[in-house]
Motif scaffolding. Structure first.
Motif, short mmCIF file in Angstrom:
data_model
loop_
_atom_site.label_atom_id
_atom_site.label_comp_id
_atom_site.label_asym_id
_atom_site.label_seq_id
_atom_site.Cartn_x
_atom_site.Cartn_y
_atom_site.Cartn_z
N THR A 151 -0.22 3.18 6.44
CA THR A 151 -1.28 2.18 6.55
C THR A 151 -0.82 1.04 7.46
O THR A 151 0.34 0.64 7.40
CB THR A 151 -1.61 1.62 5.15
OG1 THR A 151 -2.04 2.72 4.33
CG2 THR A 151 -2.70 0.58 5.21
N VAL A 171 0.85 -1.18 0.00
CA VAL A 171 0.00 0.00 0.00
C VAL A 171 0.89 1.23 0.00
O VAL A 171 1.72 1.40 0.89
CB VAL A 171 -0.92 0.02 1.23
CG1 VAL A 171 -1.83 1.25 1.19
CG2 VAL A 171 -1.74 -1.26 1.31
N ILE A 208 -2.50 0.33 -4.54
CA ILE A 208 -2.18 -1.00 -4.02
C ILE A 208 -1.52 -1.81 -5.13
O ILE A 208 -2.09 -1.98 -6.21
CB ILE A 208 -3.43 -1.71 -3.49
CG1 ILE A 208 -3.91 -0.99 -2.22
CG2 ILE A 208 -3.14 -3.16 -3.13
CD1 ILE A 208 -5.20 -0.32 -2.36
N ALA A 212 -5.01 5.65 -2.21
CA ALA A 212 -3.97 4.67 -1.89
C ALA A 212 -3.80 3.82 -3.13
O ALA A 212 -4.79 3.44 -3.76
CB ALA A 212 -4.37 3.81 -0.72
#
Lengths: 663, 220
Positions: A409, A353, A364, A362
């Protein structure tokens, strides 16, 4: 006369009004004073909402009970590490690391001065540090409670703290790096401690900023850790030469991605600033491009190449050159939204992340897709230094809009991720996809909840939330600003650690507690289950040297106390116990070299003695069993009283003696 | 009949032994067990004192064995120096150095009584019988000695009056509540004493008629 009276009466009336006003005010202010024993009545009288009462009950730690979790938090530019109990948020200890710490006598004994001196910069003594990211040692990707590592950004140093006694044992100065930000992170079995660089600079010597592209370099350093000895081995460590992008936070791969390391970077524009010369300022120059580079590093391969001798040695330190790394499949770049801060690997190791401060999403990445892209050479090009750039679309799993200013995160055991939102001053909870969807049973990759924090959150820490086996339950938001949260203590405000209950994934996250941090800016923290820590209660033997974790050569038992003179050197073997030092008189001549060992012969828990020698700037904390040494030249004649600084017994004030320096 | 024969007493004829086995086995078992218990007691503490104070939530303990003191001795000595009590190590040094030999000797004597079929058996088992009392008397002597001979130069000599810690039960010194108990070793010794008393009773029942006949010369 009449007018006088009138005025007098008016005056009286005014006074009366004032008095009534004052009384009224006092009456109004009395809501805080509570005499009732009924909890609900107390809550009403104090103006507490039902949610406040729930928060109080969830965080209150009754006397005699211990916190369930222990948090190790960076003390920012205090140079220290903070140890905090959760959920009570009580500060349990301040560990002296890069800065002298008087309570622990850290940096006053010969032994601890030697540890601090390991961090000297080209012989220059440093008296502060900018502590950033604590990292607990891991076994199979899970915290094992044995060691804590922490980096210091200002001077690119890494410290090793032994969690048997919560004391700093080693400081290593990175000989190549000006500063570091991306440390420390450990590999799943703590073979390596990772320290990402920050501001690019020449590895040695001087080079003008015109030569930035050719002479300036970035780096990531891999410090080899010897768990048996509890020490980093600099001679077996190495640095990976990188382009002069500013490397940032890293994370080690785990589970499926073990053996790989991921680091962010910014300023891939290679801006050199100089606003005073009419150049774009760094903040603009380093934010021109839409994408920076996520550094994907094959650590296993890099270690093999180092083993095979493919390194150069600079300033006595091994460096794996950039061209070797690019050619041999050690280093790949992946585009990432600009100005990213965190790169965090999910507990299964498959998702990375990355959040860019200037992008509400975000991003990913899928580790398997990265591996496939490498295998199939799905490159979108190479950077100026020949490093292959993986095709963004080939490696990205998805992008989720989380909110403004996403940074870091962490994860819980139920397939939820928690990201700090710096600009929004909030923490957002969202769902992971893939195999995690079964755990939470919700739509994958969606935002489910958000809680406001106060204010400007940087890092966050979930209980064991960055290892392979997260605990969930609690989250701590590390906020840079507190503004209106605490009583005014002047223009320098404390920062704010906020405890958030995340124990119920089906209900809302609840803010439970504000903890002011009054000695430096909180950066990262890690939260470990308290029962994983097994610290000593007292030192194992009388005459212990904590810096070597073995018997001190000058350990002194009762009856062995003595003073010996050899030429101009006077050596003292002293014991401390409740409530006396033996001997109590120490007499030397001006100009003598004094070597003074003090052994605390106590075996009772908490029977710590201090040793203060005012006038000579010595201040020791000698824990039960410990031996500490001070060494100095008695260059000031006169009479000095030494004494115990820890109130150790009823006769503590009598625990003293005279140090006499004859002219 | 020599004096030694008189002490050792008669041997019991095989025919009688065979017929009334239980009668003769009973004192043998009781006295033998008593001797054994006494030997075992060496390995257990005899007396235990625990000191409770607010700053020692788990308490401090001193376990007194016949030849040593174990537990938080250093800490207790450290505290005792305030009131001028001598280190525990200095107490009963002679007793502690001899205790093992003496206990083994007492046990052997008590076991020896099994083979002595005369009233002398009682004399032989007397030391073992009285041993718990002797131990307690000696312990009390040392408690009294230590508690009432405090160093007048000690820091708190003026604030603590001489005292004798309890031999059993609760007492108080300063902020300390002290609780003394008799520990396994002593209970084993006491049990041995009881067994000896019972054993001697059955010994007398078993051997008295034979001894009298023996003295009268009716028994070879």
């Amino acid at each position: 006369m009449k007018r006088h009276t009138l005025r007098g009466l008016t005056g009286l009336a005014l006074v009366a009004l004032l008095l009534i006003g004052l009384i009224g005010c006092r009456g109004g202010g009395q809501t805080g004073a509570v005499v009732s024993e009924d909890p609900m009545e107390i809550a009403r009288a104090r103006g507490l909402s039902p949610a406040d009462v729930v928060a109080a009950v969830k965080t209150y730690q009754p006397t005699g009970t211990y916190d369930e979790y222990i948090m190790f938090a960076s003390g920012g530019h205090s140079g220290q590490v903070l140890v905090i109990g959760i959920p009570s948020m009580r500060l349990l200890k301040v560990i002296g690391v890069f800065t002298p710490e008087p309570w622990q006598g850290w940096g006053f004994s010969k032994e601890t001065q030697e540890v601090l001196a390991q961090g000297n910069y080209d012989g220059k003594e440093l008296t502060w540090g900018d502590v950033h990211h604590p990292a607990l040692s891991e076994t199979n990707g899970d915290y094992d409670g044995q060691f804590l590592f922490v980096n210091e950004k200002a001077n690119a140093r890494v410290a090793v703290i032994d969690l048997r006694d919560f004391e700093t044992k080693q400081i290593v100065k990175n000989p190549l790096s000006l500063s570091d930000h991306g440390g420390t992170f450990v590999t799943p079995n703590t073979e390596w401690v990772i320290e990402g660089g920050q501001y690019a600079a020449p590895f040695e010597g001087y080079a003008s900023l015109d030569q930035y592209r050719e002479k300036y370099r970035g780096l990531v350093t891999f410090w080899k850790f010897d768990r048996e000895r509890g020490r980093i081995l600099p001679e077996q460590s190495f640095a990976l030469e990188l382009p002069p992008y500013w490397q940032d936070v890293c994370d080690a791969g785990k589970q499926v991605s073990e053996g790989w390391v991921f680091c962010n970077s910014f300023n891939t524009e290679m801006a050199t600033g100089g606003v005073e010369k009419g150049n774009p300022p760094f903040e603009a120059g380093a934010s021109q491009r839409d994408m920076d580079y996520l550094h994907v590093i094959n650590l296993r391969k890099a270690a093999e190449l180092v083993e095979a001798g493919r390194t150069r040695t600079i300033k006595g330190f091994k460096v794996l050159p950039l061209d070797v790394a690019a050619a041999e499949g050690v280093l790949y770049f992946v585009p990432e939204p600009k100005s990213p801060h965190g790169v965090d690997v999910s507990p299964d190791g498959n998702y990375l992340v990355v959040s860019g401060k200037l992008d509400p999403h975000a991003t990913i990445y899928n580790f398997q897709k990265i591996q496939d892209a490498i295998a199939n050479e799905r490159f979108s090009g190479r950077d100026d230094y020949g490093v292959p750039i993986l095709d963004f679309d080939a490696v990205v799993e998805t992008q989720i809009e989380l909110g403004l200013g996403p940074l870091h995160t962490q994860f819980d055991p139920n397939g939820y991720a928690y990201t700090s939102l710096f600009l929004e001053s909030a923490v957002v909870r969202w769902t992971l996809g893939g195999p995690w969807a079964e755990k939470h049973g919700r739509d994958p990759w969606t935002v489910v909840d958000k809680v406001s924090v106060h204010y400007n959150i940087g890092h966050l820490a979930v209980a064991e939330g960055d290892n392979v086996n997260p605990d969930g339950r609690y989250l701590v938001a590390m906020n840079k600003w507190s503004v209106d949260r605490f009583a005014n203590v002047g223009p320098l405000l404390p920062q704010n650690f906020q405890l958030v209950d995340i124990g119920n994934p089906n209900g809302p996250m609840q803010l439970l507690y504000d903890m002011p941090i009054a000695l430096g800016e909180p950066h990262y923290a890690q939260i470990i289950k308290a029962d994983k820590l097994q610290p000593w209660e007292v030192y194992p033997e009388v005459g212990w040297d904590p810096t070597t974790q073995s018997r001190h050569p000058a350990a002194t038992r009762p009856g062995e106390e003595r003073i010996e003179r050899r030429g101009n050197t006077v050596e003292i073997w002293m014991t401390a116990t409740r409530s006396h030092f033996t001997p109590e008189h120490v007499e030397v001549r001006k100009g003598d070299r004094v070597i003074w060992h003090i052994t605390n012969i106590e075996r009772a828990r908490d029977a710590t003695h201090g040793f203060a020698l005012p006038g000579y700037n010595f201040n020791l904390s000698i824990e039960p069993g410990e031996t500490a040494t001070i060494e100095f030249v008695a260059d000031r004649d006169g009479v000095f009283a030494f004494y115990c600084t820890e109130f150790c017994s009823a006769l503590h004030l009598e625990m003293a003696g005279y140090f006499l320096v004859r002219p | 009949m020599t004096w030694l024969d008189k002490i050792i007493g008669p041997r019991i004829p095989d025919s009688v032994l065979h017929r009334e086995r239980r009668r003769f086995r009973r004192p043998t078992l009781l006295l033998g067990t008593a001797a054994l218990l006494l030997l075992i007691s060496i390995f257990f503490p005899y007396w235990r004192i625990r000191l409770y104070a607010p700053q020692y939530p788990g308490g401090l303990v001193a376990k007194v064995y016949v030849n040593r003191v174990e537990g938080d001795v250093r800490e207790i000595d450290g505290l005792n120096h305030y009131i001028g009590m001598r280190p525990l190590e200095e107490a009963a040094q002679l007793e502690r150095s001899l205790s093992i030999i003496l206990i083994v000797a007492m046990a052997l004597l008590a076991a020896g009584a099994i083979y002595v079929h005369s009233p002398w058996a009682a004399v032989l088992s007397l030391p073992a019988l009285l041993y718990p009392l002797i131990f307690l008397a000696d312990l009390y002597y040392w408690l009294w000695n230590f508690g009432t001979h405090l160093d007048p130069r000690a820091p708190l000599s003026s604030s603590v009056k001489p005292f004798v810690p309890p031999l059993l039960g609760e007492g108080r010194v300063g902020q300390f509540r002290v609780v003394a108990i008799w520990d396994i070793g002593l209970w084993l010794a006491i049990l041995a004493s009881i067994l000896i008393i019972v054993g001697l009773y059955y010994h007398r029942k078993a051997y008295k008629p034979f001894y009298e006949a023996y003295v009268r010369g009716e028994l070879a």
